[in-house]
Write a protein that holds these residues in place. Structure first.
Motif: not given
Length: 443
Positions: A281, A299-300, A303-304, A306-307, A321, A325
């Motif tokens: 990441d 959402v993708d 998510s990236d 958030a990681r 979160v 979708e």
């Protein structure tokens, strides 16, 4: 906005680069005019040779002509553009009158100087190609003067018409040539301006990309300590599990429970996967991307971000979160992820700085009236009245010098606007800060 300041700076540098016809300074004009005036006076020697003796009237005309040229060059710098046009027209008429007067004094129509009259408009066309009016005025003056000399002095109408027609033809050629010269210069300047403009735009785009990358690397630097802690945790139990496996293999699995060994191997594999995910990441986020905007799932993107943000928020706040979708936006996924990550990291920094015990950060996406809304909220202290109007200003920050550059929110807002959206900030009624990212739906 920083984009506006950069564009103004680029346009200012562009104007400095653009080629244009340089106008001589007053000192240069007077120096050139002084040489011309001196030549006019020194050519009095030709009058002496032609008349075979000293002739005061022609000397006075030459001196008056020279003084008129110097006075014109001096006064031209003292008046405005409209006054300069009037002075130039008067100068062209005066030059024609002085030349014809000299011709009259030195023999009139019998003087060979009369055949040089058509050259005056051409000389003016070479000296002042930017304006055709002085050429026309000079041509009219010379045409009327030659008509007078040849009709009323020598009484030769055919010769008068021939010389006047020659003067008119030369005037037309001079005016036409000056017009073509101006068109050529304008076309050349337009081409150079376009080239300089294109180069300036390319440099501006490159500067924007490098500036965003600089802020990205600064953010990675701020995450470095958390990354070390996050990687150290799985490394510790990976190390313990490896020691366990070594001992187990040393004893050739004698007396060991197969299920316990399988659990150890599973924990070890998950720890390695966690380390690999964190490194991947960070590596993907740090790379400079020049991808084109495209339709992507929000959402993708979240998510990236958030990681990566979990590394910073893990020991500061609990991250929630809620992004449907089916929400899709038209943007550059890497740039949009940088915006979301910056908002999350800022929320974590605010919670840590305020020492909030049970910190919470919420990310919620929704569709409202044909727009996609992404909210990033926290339960921290929020924005003070003196800070809220300036949080998007470049280099404005409330963090310590080693924890922020003051460019993160400014760059994030610019990126949002590039995608056709907006980014604004407000305080939550129940306490805390709220960042609202609004983006258009893909067409």
């Amino acid at each position: 906005m920083m984009v506006g300041s950069l564009e103004r700076g680029a346009m200012g540098r562009l104007e400095m680069v653009l080629p244009r016809t340089e106008r001589p300074t007053q000192a240069q004009s007077l120096r050139i005019g002084g040489v011309l005036a001196l030549c006019i006076v020194l050519f009095y020697a030709l009058d002496v040779l032609f008349l075979r003796g000293f002739y005061l009237p022609s000397l006075l005309v030459r001196v008056g002509w020279a003084l008129e040229i110097l006075l014109y060059l001096w006064a031209r710098e003292k008046v405005g553009e409209r006054g300069e046009a009037v002075l130039t027209a008067l100068n062209s008429v005066c030059c024609g009158v002085c030349f014809l007067w000299l011709t009259y004094l030195l023999g009139g129509p019998s003087n060979p100087f009369i055949y040089l009259t058509p050259a005056l408009p051409l000389v003016l066309a070479l000296a002042q190609p930017r304006d055709a009016r002085p050429i026309i005025y000079s041509g009219l003056t010379c045409s009327l003067g030659t008509l007078y000399l040849l009709l009323f002095v020598s009484h030769d109408p055919m010769r008068a018409l021939a010389v006047a027609g020659l003067v008119a033809s030369m005037s037309f050629c001079g005016a036409y040539g000056a017009a073509q010269f101006r068109k050529t210069q304008q076309a050349l300047n337009a081409m150079r301006w376009e080239q300089a403009h294109r180069e300036a735009q390319e440099k501006l785009a490159l500067a924007e990309l490098q500036r965003a990358q600089t802020e990205k690397l600064a953010m990675l630097g701020r995450l470095a300590a958390n990354v070390m802690h996050e990687i150290n945790s799985p490394l510790s139990f990976v190390h313990a599990n490896v020691e366990f496996l070594r001992g187990a293999l040393r004893e050739r699995l004698s007396g060991q429970d197969p299920e316990e060994l399988d659990s150890v191997l599973k924990d070890t594999f998950e720890g390695l996967q966690r380390i690999e995910s964190i490194v991947s990441d960070l590596k993907g986020f740090s790379q400079m991307q020049a991808e084109e905007p495209s339709e992507c799932a929000l959402v993708d993107v979240v998510s990236d971000a958030a990681r990566l943000a979990a590394v910073r928020l893990k020991h500061v706040a609990q991250l929630s979160v809620e992004v449907p979708e089916d929400l899709r936006v038209f943007a550059t996924s890497g740039r949009l992820a940088q915006v979301v990550l910056n908002l999350l990291v800022n929320a974590g920094d605010a919670l840590e700085q305020a020492r909030v015990r049970e910190g919470r950060v919420w990310v919620k996406g929704m569709r409202v009236r044909g727009r996609v809304i992404l909210r990033v909220e926290d339960n921290g202290p929020g924005f003070s009245p003196g800070v809220l109007p300036h949080i998007f200003d470049a280099f404005f920050t409330t963090k310590d010098r080693d924890k922020g550059t003051g460019l993160g929110l400014a760059i994030s807002r610019e990126m949002a606007e590039r995608f056709g959206g907006t980014l604004r900030a407000e305080n939550r009624p129940e306490g805390g800060a709220r960042m609202i990212l609004e983006l258009p739906l893909p067409q």
